[in-house]
Scaffold this active site. Structure first.
Site, mmCIF file in Angstrom:
data_model
loop_
_atom_site.group_PDB
_atom_site.id
_atom_site.type_symbol
_atom_site.label_atom_id
_atom_site.label_comp_id
_atom_site.label_asym_id
_atom_site.label_seq_id
_atom_site.Cartn_x
_atom_site.Cartn_y
_atom_site.Cartn_z
ATOM 1 N N ASP A 1 3.082 -10.233 0.440
ATOM 2 C CA ASP A 1 4.235 -10.485 1.293
ATOM 3 C C ASP A 1 3.858 -10.627 2.760
ATOM 4 O O ASP A 1 2.710 -10.395 3.161
ATOM 5 C CB ASP A 1 5.232 -9.334 1.162
ATOM 6 C CG ASP A 1 6.069 -9.440 -0.108
ATOM 7 O OD1 ASP A 1 6.070 -10.507 -0.736
ATOM 8 O OD2 ASP A 1 6.722 -8.446 -0.455
ATOM 9 N N TYR B 1 -5.271 -2.419 -5.036
ATOM 10 C CA TYR B 1 -4.649 -2.379 -3.710
ATOM 11 C C TYR B 1 -4.993 -1.065 -3.018
ATOM 12 O O TYR B 1 -5.125 -0.023 -3.667
ATOM 13 C CB TYR B 1 -3.123 -2.479 -3.811
ATOM 14 C CG TYR B 1 -2.600 -3.864 -4.103
ATOM 15 C CD1 TYR B 1 -2.216 -4.720 -3.070
ATOM 16 C CD2 TYR B 1 -2.473 -4.323 -5.413
ATOM 17 C CE1 TYR B 1 -1.726 -5.999 -3.335
ATOM 18 C CE2 TYR B 1 -1.979 -5.593 -5.688
ATOM 19 C CZ TYR B 1 -1.616 -6.419 -4.639
ATOM 20 O OH TYR B 1 -1.131 -7.678 -4.905
#
Length: 292
Positions: free
Chosen positions: A60, A124
């Protein structure tokens, strides 16, 4: 007749603050996606047909990537051989030099390879800093690269206990964004790693005298739901602050309802990094094929 298409897998990184995310956006938007710049640079290879990047992992606005990946097909004109992987890396980086985007390496892969669907896992990292009573105390070199939650202290053992309840295969609906673009996507995910540890960044010791402590939360799974990592991090930080107890994380998991997620808890984008995308060695023949 033109030469046949050659498929490449490229690994790339970017500083995500100035982009709308990694995916391509309309060119009249105020912020473009990383993909827009990758494809713009790739046209300088003078392909017979326009080059499209098929990105493995969506990120994002404001999210960074230490290493994302994509595949692309390059078709050259009559009699021209495929580009060596090193030429792909050098040429793209030359035309990306004005942007905080860099190609790390490239590999020739088979025509049926797909950067997204061939991936075995994604990892992540989320970076936190404690000891800041105000956002202005975040070191200038760390701005947009970490989150400073309210409070001077986090109960990290409680956070790790809560994170352990997320491991394994579960319905992660509660940790899926309410505004998910693909509500039909299966919420069943298998989380293989959920670790919390002090950050070992090379500049960390410069901040110790100020009472600042950096932390990394690392998560690994084959795939994640939209904003799943940021919602997990936010809930774990709430545990560290004492707003939630470790057992609440398991309860949230069992509710399987995104509306059950506590309001104003999701972690901001700035501290999130896509660390790596992993593939089977058989899919990516590295010997004599990679260029760094």
């Amino acid at each position: 007749m033109n030469s046949p298409k050659t498929r490449y897998l490229v690994f790339f990184q970017y500083f995500g603050t100035k982009y709308s995310g990694v995916m391509e956006t309309l060119t009249d938007q105020p912020m473009l996606g990383v993909q827009n710049y990758l494809e713009r640079a790739a046209q300088n290879l003078r392909p017979v047909t326009p080059i499209k990047f098929y990105v493995s992992s969506r990120t994002d606005t404001g999210v960074h990537a230490l290493c994302n990946s994509a595949h692309l097909d390059v078709q050259r004109g009559v009699g021209k051989p495929p580009f060596p992987a090193g030429v792909i890396v050098a040429a793209l980086n030359y035309h990306l030099k004005a942007e905080p985007i860099r190609i790390l390496s490239a590999y020739r892969v088979s025509d049926n390879f797909h950067a997204r669907f061939s991936a075995l896992s994604r990892t992540y990292i989320y970076r936190l800093v404690t000891g800041c009573s105000h956002h202005s105390q975040i070191p200038v070199f760390e701005r947009d690269l970490c989150w400073a939650p309210k409070g001077d202290h986090l109960n990290v053992p409680a956070m790790q206990e809560a994170a352990d309840s997320l491991l394994g295969t579960h319905d992660f609906s509660t940790f899926r964004s309410v505004s998910s673009e693909k509500p039909f996507k299966s919420p069943i995910k298998t989380l293989a790693q959920a670790d919390i540890r002090p950050s070992s960044g090379f500049m960390s010791h410069h901040y110790e005298y100020r009472g600042l402590q950096f932390w990394e939360l690392e998560f690994k799974s084959r795939s994640f739901l939209y904003r799943q990592v940021r919602r997990m991090v936010g809930a774990l930080v709430a545990v560290g602050q004492g707003r939630l107890a470790p057992y609440h994380i398991k309860e949230l998991l069992e509710m399987r309802d995104p509306l059950a997620y506590p309001l104003n808890t999701m972690a901001p984008a700035a501290g999130l990094f896509l660390k790596s995308v992993e593939y089977d060695d058989a899919d990516v023949d590295t010997e004599g094929n990679a260029a760094e």
